[in-house]
Structures are given as structure tokens and as C-alpha cells.
Write a protein that holds these residues in place. Structure first.
Motif, PDB file in Angstrom:
ATOM      1  N   GLY A   9       0.817  -1.199   0.000  1.00 58.44           N
ATOM      2  CA  GLY A   9       0.000   0.000   0.000  1.00 58.44           C
ATOM      3  C   GLY A   9       0.853   1.252   0.000  1.00 58.44           C
ATOM      4  O   GLY A   9       2.078   1.197   0.028  1.00 58.44           O
ATOM      5  N   LYS A  10       0.150   2.364  -0.054  1.00 59.55           N
ATOM      6  CA  LYS A  10       0.815   3.661  -0.088  1.00 59.55           C
ATOM      7  C   LYS A  10       0.163   4.572   0.947  1.00 59.55           C
ATOM      8  O   LYS A  10      -1.000   4.417   1.279  1.00 59.55           O
ATOM      9  CB  LYS A  10       0.668   4.282  -1.474  1.00 59.55           C
ATOM     10  CG  LYS A  10       1.122   3.384  -2.620  1.00 59.55           C
ATOM     11  CD  LYS A  10       2.209   4.029  -3.416  1.00 59.55           C
ATOM     12  CE  LYS A  10       2.564   3.246  -4.656  1.00 59.55           C
ATOM     13  NZ  LYS A  10       3.406   2.137  -4.500  1.00 59.55           N
ATOM     14  N   GLY A  11       0.924   5.508   1.463  1.00 56.23           N
ATOM     15  CA  GLY A  11       0.394   6.503   2.392  1.00 56.23           C
ATOM     16  C   GLY A  11      -0.209   5.884   3.640  1.00 56.23           C
ATOM     17  O   GLY A  11       0.331   4.940   4.210  1.00 56.23           O
ATOM     18  N   VAL A  12      -1.377   6.407   4.043  1.00 58.01           N
ATOM     19  CA  VAL A  12      -2.016   5.941   5.273  1.00 58.01           C
ATOM     20  C   VAL A  12      -2.548   4.519   5.139  1.00 58.01           C
ATOM     21  O   VAL A  12      -2.813   3.852   6.130  1.00 58.01           O
ATOM     22  CB  VAL A  12      -3.156   6.891   5.723  1.00 58.01           C
ATOM     23  CG1 VAL A  12      -2.604   8.244   6.108  1.00 58.01           C
ATOM     24  CG2 VAL A  12      -4.225   7.007   4.675  1.00 58.01           C
ATOM     25  N   GLU A  13      -2.713   4.044   3.907  1.00 49.73           N
ATOM     26  CA  GLU A  13      -3.208   2.687   3.661  1.00 49.73           C
ATOM     27  C   GLU A  13      -2.091   1.645   3.758  1.00 49.73           C
ATOM     28  O   GLU A  13      -2.356   0.455   3.706  1.00 49.73           O
ATOM     29  CB  GLU A  13      -3.850   2.603   2.267  1.00 49.73           C
ATOM     30  CG  GLU A  13      -5.031   3.522   2.085  1.00 49.73           C
ATOM     31  CD  GLU A  13      -6.214   3.129   2.964  1.00 49.73           C
ATOM     32  OE1 GLU A  13      -6.487   1.923   3.094  1.00 49.73           O
ATOM     33  OE2 GLU A  13      -6.847   4.039   3.517  1.00 49.73           O
TER      34      GLU A  13
END
Length: 108
Positions: A9-13
């Protein structure tokens, strides 16, 4: 090469799954071999090479530790969201010795 981090995933995910190869149980290894068809040494190499089959089995195994009823078919993610990190262990630094001790003056 005992420890790796698998990020999906990327960022907050983004989720991170730490793995210490030395902590994999025989039951987990057998399930992975059954799921992928790879023998254990081949499997580890396939993970390092980014094999989708191997990575899916590894992520599924790691997720099953916290989600016991998880089916492998439920493990899905974008390959572009995958990042396998092999942390480089810091080598212990030897204390610097006093140069006078290393090179004592010659008698003279």
C-alpha cells in the motif's frame, strides 16, 4: 538475511508485515510449499525475486497469524503497492583504541 519487512500500500493505507525467516513454523512452511509448489529454499529465492505466487503466499501466511480464517484467495493487492525491504544490520563498531597502545614507542 533473517529479517525482512513487507510493505503493501501507499500513504495511510500502507501496512507493514515484519518477517524473521527464523520464526516461520514448520506448519507455515508446509502450507506455503503446498500453496506455491515451491520447496522452501526455492520459495525464499522466489520471494527475493518478486514472484507474485511466492509473495502472495508469504503475505497470506503473515496475515493469517492475525486473521486465522483468511483464505489465500482473499489475499490480493497491486504489485505496484508491494515493497520488500531487507534491513541492513548495523555492524558493531569496535571501540577505538589509543594509538599509543597500538604503536608503543620503540626503546631507544
Amino acid at each position: 538475511m533473517a529479517k525482512i519487512l513487507i510493505h503493501i500500500g501507499k500513504g495511510v493505507e500502507r501496512k507493514t508485515y515484519p518477517l524473521d525467516w527464523d520464526d516461520v513454523t514448520i506448519s507455515e512452511a508446509l502450507l506455503i510449499e503446498e500453496e506455491t509448489g515451491f520447496y522452501w529454499p526455492e520459495f525464499r529465492e522466489a520471494v527475493g525475486n518478486g514472484s507474485p505466487k511466492a509473495v502472495r503466499a508469504l503475505v497470506g501466511t503473515l496475515r493469517r497469524r492475525g486473521e486465522p480464517g483468511l483464505l489465500m484467495e482473499q489475499v490480493d493487492f497491486k504489485l505496484s503497492d508491494l515493497d520488500i525491504e531487507t534491513p541492513v544490520p548495523e555492524e558493531p563498531t569496535a571501540p577505538k583504541e589509543d594509538s599509543a597502545k597500538e604503536n608503543p614507542p620503540e626503546p631507544g
